[in-house]
Enzyme design. Structure first.
Site, PDB file in Angstrom:
ATOM      1  CD  GLN A 202      -2.796  -1.428   0.230  1.00 14.49           C
ATOM      2  OE1 GLN A 202      -3.786  -0.690   0.196  1.00 14.49           O
ATOM      3  NE2 GLN A 202      -2.600  -2.371  -0.682  1.00 14.49           N
ATOM      4  N   GLY A 243     -11.850   2.512   4.386  1.00 10.84           N
ATOM      5  CA  GLY A 243     -10.954   1.653   3.633  1.00 10.84           C
ATOM      6  C   GLY A 243     -10.059   2.426   2.672  1.00 10.84           C
ATOM      7  CG  HIS A 244      -7.348   0.168   0.155  1.00 12.65           C
ATOM      8  ND1 HIS A 244      -6.420  -0.761  -0.240  1.00 12.65           N
ATOM      9  CD2 HIS A 244      -8.540  -0.313  -0.264  1.00 12.65           C
ATOM     10  CE1 HIS A 244      -7.012  -1.745  -0.869  1.00 12.65           C
ATOM     11  NE2 HIS A 244      -8.300  -1.496  -0.900  1.00 12.65           N
ATOM     12  CG  ASN A 245      -7.035   3.437  -3.163  1.00 14.30           C
ATOM     13  OD1 ASN A 245      -6.655   2.287  -2.908  1.00 14.30           O
ATOM     14  ND2 ASN A 245      -6.220   4.367  -3.614  1.00 14.30           N
ATOM     15  CB  SER A 263     -12.252   1.924  -4.354  1.00 18.22           C
ATOM     16  OG  SER A 263     -10.886   1.541  -4.352  1.00 18.22           O
TER      17      SER A 263
END
Length: 350
Positions: A202, A243-245, A263
């Site tokens: 990441q 969460g990521h993004n 995302s």
């Protein structure tokens, strides 16, 4: 420490009816306030309590003032939005009585020589600041915080004890992050090959705007490639997972235990009730309001209030039920048409 009522109104606005020289020390609820407090009325159903309060002054709307003024004997501050006025007054009194953290670096802190710490910043006991980090004017970094390599903390931002702010992350001015929050941990990214999970590094970060508040034990994951983003004015309660993004639009607010999968793109001025869930790779428009406990399983393109919850079931059964529920309105219209047709056939002479 007290302040004159007139001084408060000069700072915050509103129309003062009564003695400007009254000294007040803070804000209290309608039932608890005494002659040293101001209080507020933001809901008409509490007009009776407001009329009987012992507060030195009452914040209220023009409509409520017409009703309450005859019975309430104290000063009145008339304003268009009493609740917002209360919030600003509470900020004023909190600042008046607040402990001011001393500028400087505590001897027990560990600060890399290449880190840049503003002279007016306060770095508490056992704080760790890694290489290349920047901490701007007026920041308060309380005991036990960790600020990673090349991270940046904007002016006037306050980290409560034990905040973890990892490498490369950014937060703008006047931010607040509460204890136990983790900003910039790895996102949940893995590729599956033959039943074995392969970790995806990441390499993004977390980018946070101005005037953002993040609650205790909330986690915001760094992006896989690009950054996870929180725009200006976002407010997150305790124990939230981003969460990521993900990209959270300006002035969106989330209550405790909300979960947002990777995302997801969430618009501006949205609200999420406690324990709401948002699946990944969805887009939610501006001005969308999600009720507590709802699960957002598809993109939302239009503003409005949305609610949705189903009992747990096998996925195939759940999907069938969801289709039926979604089409209930259409089915109802068809049933009405059938009823009309049947009735018309019954009314015909044999």
């Amino acid at each position: 420490m007290s302040t004159r009522l007139g001084e408060l109104v000069e700072r915050l606005g509103g129309r003062l009816i009564g003695d400007a020289d009254i000294e007040v020390v803070g804000i209290a609820p309608l039932n608890d306030a005494d002659a040293s407090h101001i209080t507020f009325l933001s809901n008409p159903k509490f007009r009776g309590q407001a009329a009987q309060t012992h507060a030195a002054a009452l914040i209220l709307s023009a409509a409520d003032d017409e009703v309450v003024a005859a019975d309430y004997q104290g000063a009145r501050i008339v304003t268009a939005n009493p609740y917002a006025y209360f919030a600003r007054a509470a900020q004023f009194f909190a600042a008046l009585h607040a402990h001011i953290a001393p500028a400087g670096i505590h001897p027990s802190a560990s600060v890399d020589p290449t880190a840049q710490i503003a002279a007016s910043a306060s770095i508490g006991p056992f704080v760790a600041v890694e290489a290349g980090a920047v901490i701007e004017d007026g920041c308060v970094i309380d005991a036990g915080c960790f600020i990673g390599r090349d991270a940046r903390v904007g002016s006037g931002t306050h980290f409560y004890p034990r905040v973890t702010f990892l490498a490369g992350c950014r937060i703008g001015a006047r931010g607040i992050i509460h204890s136990g929050a983790v900003i910039g941990a790895d996102g949940f990214g893995f590729a599956n090959e033959g039943g074995v999970y392969i970790k995806i590094p990441q390499t993004g970060a977390v980018r946070i705007g101005d005037d953002v508040e993040i609650g205790a034990n909330t986690s915001i994951d760094r992006g896989a490639l690009a950054d996870t983003v929180l725009e200006d004015g976002v407010k997150l309660d305790n124990q939230i997972q981003i969460g990521h993004n993900c990209h959270i639009g300006a002035h969106t607010a989330m209550a405790g235990c909300v979960g947002v999968a990777g995302s997801a793109i969430i618009g501006k001025y949205c609200t999420f009730g406690g324990a709401a869930m948002v699946l990944g790779h969805l887009t939610i428009a501006d001005h969308v309001h999600i009720s507590s406990g709802s699960m957002v399983s598809r993109s939302i393109r239009e503003p409005g209030q949305y609610t949705g919850f189903y009992p747990l079931a096998k996925n195939a059964e759940w999907e069938k039920s969801a289709v039926i529920v979604r089409n209930l309105a259409t089915m109802r219209e068809k049933i009405r048409e059938l009823e009309k047709t049947i009735k018309s056939l019954g009314d015909k002479p044999e």
